[in-house]
Motif scaffolding. Sequence first.
Motif, PDB file in Angstrom:
ATOM      1  N   GLU A  41      12.490  -7.726   2.213  1.00  0.00           N
ATOM      2  CA  GLU A  41      11.757  -6.802   3.070  1.00  0.00           C
ATOM      3  C   GLU A  41      10.972  -5.791   2.246  1.00  0.00           C
ATOM      4  N   ALA A  42      11.618  -5.175   1.271  1.00  0.00           N
ATOM      5  CA  ALA A  42      10.951  -4.167   0.449  1.00  0.00           C
ATOM      6  C   ALA A  42       9.841  -4.786  -0.393  1.00  0.00           C
ATOM      7  N   THR A  43      10.107  -5.960  -0.958  1.00  0.00           N
ATOM      8  CA  THR A  43       9.107  -6.615  -1.814  1.00  0.00           C
ATOM      9  C   THR A  43       7.863  -6.986  -1.020  1.00  0.00           C
ATOM     10  N   LEU A  44       8.063  -7.603   0.131  1.00  0.00           N
ATOM     11  CA  LEU A  44       6.916  -8.026   0.938  1.00  0.00           C
ATOM     12  C   LEU A  44       6.149  -6.831   1.491  1.00  0.00           C
ATOM     13  N   ALA A  45       6.870  -5.823   1.976  1.00  0.00           N
ATOM     14  CA  ALA A  45       6.193  -4.658   2.562  1.00  0.00           C
ATOM     15  C   ALA A  45       5.349  -3.939   1.510  1.00  0.00           C
ATOM     16  N   ALA A  46       5.906  -3.739   0.314  1.00  0.00           N
ATOM     17  CA  ALA A  46       5.152  -3.057  -0.734  1.00  0.00           C
ATOM     18  C   ALA A  46       3.934  -3.871  -1.153  1.00  0.00           C
ATOM     19  N   THR A  47       4.100  -5.197  -1.231  1.00  0.00           N
ATOM     20  CA  THR A  47       2.981  -6.058  -1.626  1.00  0.00           C
ATOM     21  C   THR A  47       1.891  -6.065  -0.571  1.00  0.00           C
ATOM     22  N   VAL A  48       2.288  -6.187   0.689  1.00  0.00           N
ATOM     23  CA  VAL A  48       1.306  -6.180   1.781  1.00  0.00           C
ATOM     24  C   VAL A  48       0.568  -4.849   1.822  1.00  0.00           C
ATOM     25  N   ALA A  49       1.292  -3.742   1.621  1.00  0.00           N
ATOM     26  CA  ALA A  49       0.640  -2.430   1.615  1.00  0.00           C
ATOM     27  C   ALA A  49      -0.397  -2.343   0.496  1.00  0.00           C
ATOM     28  N   TRP A  50      -0.049  -2.879  -0.655  1.00  0.00           N
ATOM     29  CA  TRP A  50      -1.002  -2.887  -1.785  1.00  0.00           C
ATOM     30  C   TRP A  50      -2.248  -3.699  -1.447  1.00  0.00           C
ATOM     31  N   VAL A  51      -2.040  -4.882  -0.867  1.00  0.00           N
ATOM     32  CA  VAL A  51      -3.168  -5.753  -0.534  1.00  0.00           C
ATOM     33  C   VAL A  51      -4.064  -5.096   0.508  1.00  0.00           C
ATOM     34  N   LEU A  52      -3.471  -4.508   1.541  1.00  0.00           N
ATOM     35  CA  LEU A  52      -4.272  -3.871   2.590  1.00  0.00           C
ATOM     36  C   LEU A  52      -5.071  -2.694   2.038  1.00  0.00           C
ATOM     37  N   ALA A  53      -4.417  -1.883   1.192  1.00  0.00           N
ATOM     38  CA  ALA A  53      -5.136  -0.732   0.638  1.00  0.00           C
ATOM     39  C   ALA A  53      -6.257  -1.181  -0.293  1.00  0.00           C
ATOM     40  N   THR A  54      -6.033  -2.277  -0.990  1.00  0.00           N
ATOM     41  CA  THR A  54      -7.060  -2.772  -1.915  1.00  0.00           C
ATOM     42  C   THR A  54      -8.211  -3.423  -1.175  1.00  0.00           C
ATOM     43  N   ARG A  55      -7.875  -4.282  -0.210  1.00  0.00           N
ATOM     44  CA  ARG A  55      -8.917  -5.059   0.471  1.00  0.00           C
ATOM     45  C   ARG A  55      -9.612  -4.261   1.582  1.00  0.00           C
ATOM     46  N   LEU A  56      -8.836  -3.510   2.359  1.00  0.00           N
ATOM     47  CA  LEU A  56      -9.425  -2.824   3.510  1.00  0.00           C
ATOM     48  C   LEU A  56     -10.064  -1.494   3.124  1.00  0.00           C
ATOM     49  N   VAL A  57      -9.382  -0.742   2.270  1.00  0.00           N
ATOM     50  CA  VAL A  57      -9.880   0.583   1.902  1.00  0.00           C
ATOM     51  C   VAL A  57     -10.753   0.519   0.660  1.00  0.00           C
TER      52      VAL A  57
END
Length: 392
Positions: A41-57
């Motif tokens: 849970e922690a690994t996926l959530a942190a990775t997804v947050a990184w991807v969203l911040a990189t790609r979306l923002v």
Amino acid sequence: MARWGRLRPLGLGGSDTTPRPGAAVRAAVGRLRRGWLPVVEATLAATVAWVLATRLVGHPQPFFAPAAALIVLGQARGQRLRRAVEVVLGVAAGVLVADLVVQALGPHASWTVFTVILLTVALAVAVGASSVTVVQAAVSALYLVVVAPPTETLVPFRFVDALIGGGVAIVASLLIDARRPLAPLVAEFRHTFEELAGVLDEIATALDRTDAEAALAALERARHADAGVERLRGAVQAAGEALWLHVRRRQHLGRLRSVESSIRQIDYAVRNVRVLARAAVTLTRGPAPVPPELGAAVRTLAGAVRSAGDALAADLTGQDEIADRHAERADVAALEAVRAAGRLFTPGQTLPLAMIIGQVRATAIDLLRGVGADDDASVLTRVDTAVAGPPD
């Protein structure tokens, strides 16, 4: 039927054993096997947050996105939905304050550090944040001032990153139990009642054998029960969070509130069993003989505890007929335990024996109040009738 909360398993054990080669490795593997879900849970959530911040923002170094996700997931289940918002806003506000102060005063300056910490802590305290959140917000802001390179724009990238990370963590923690939001709570109830029944079984065996060492082991196990009650409270809160976003299962919220209000009754039962175990230690160490019927009465009470746990678990999942059957078994077994113990209440019995009889009665009352629809006065009348003599 008015049903109550359950007792959670006490993660108790007997006395410590001598360490063996490889025991630490096996223990570590066992903990990882039981706790693999939070790791994923922690690994996926942190990775997804990184991807969203990189790609979306489009932030090239969105450190605070995965950091906020991990901070939120660090909160205990059952506190995330309420406290996660507080944590996210606290960390995000700290980041925003730091970003603005750095723009005005520059990084790495003493006045910048002073101003950032002062404003961040003051803001967190003003909104009523917990001490943990105050520290998290201040550390996040301090990291931005001291370690992270300053930005050359007033766009609050890091503020947005923190919000993204916190939001991902909240969604991740809720999605884990989305399909079966009550399953962890049901399992916790079963485990709790089974653990409490196991303590009573150990006490019964110690009484049967007049075994003081076995009674001491049962007492040691019972002393960990309070932690089990706290885990139960956490499981109820976690189930409430899971149901909050599960529209089709919100009808279970009423059942959950009923369970939550009954945890106090469970706490009473745990304390009664602990006193019972302590009296069993005294009785088995003393010169007076242990009545052979006493162990059977305690063992019958253990059966009542198991049936009560099954009743509550079935009630939580909406299996009303099954819950009623288990509740009836718990009712019958609890009264039979009281009746059997009551027959031993004769003039001249020792104080430890009287205490055990009294705690069997008190625990039975807690069970009957939990799984029955009778009011307190009716429960007391039925129990006193059982103590006085055989059933009509």
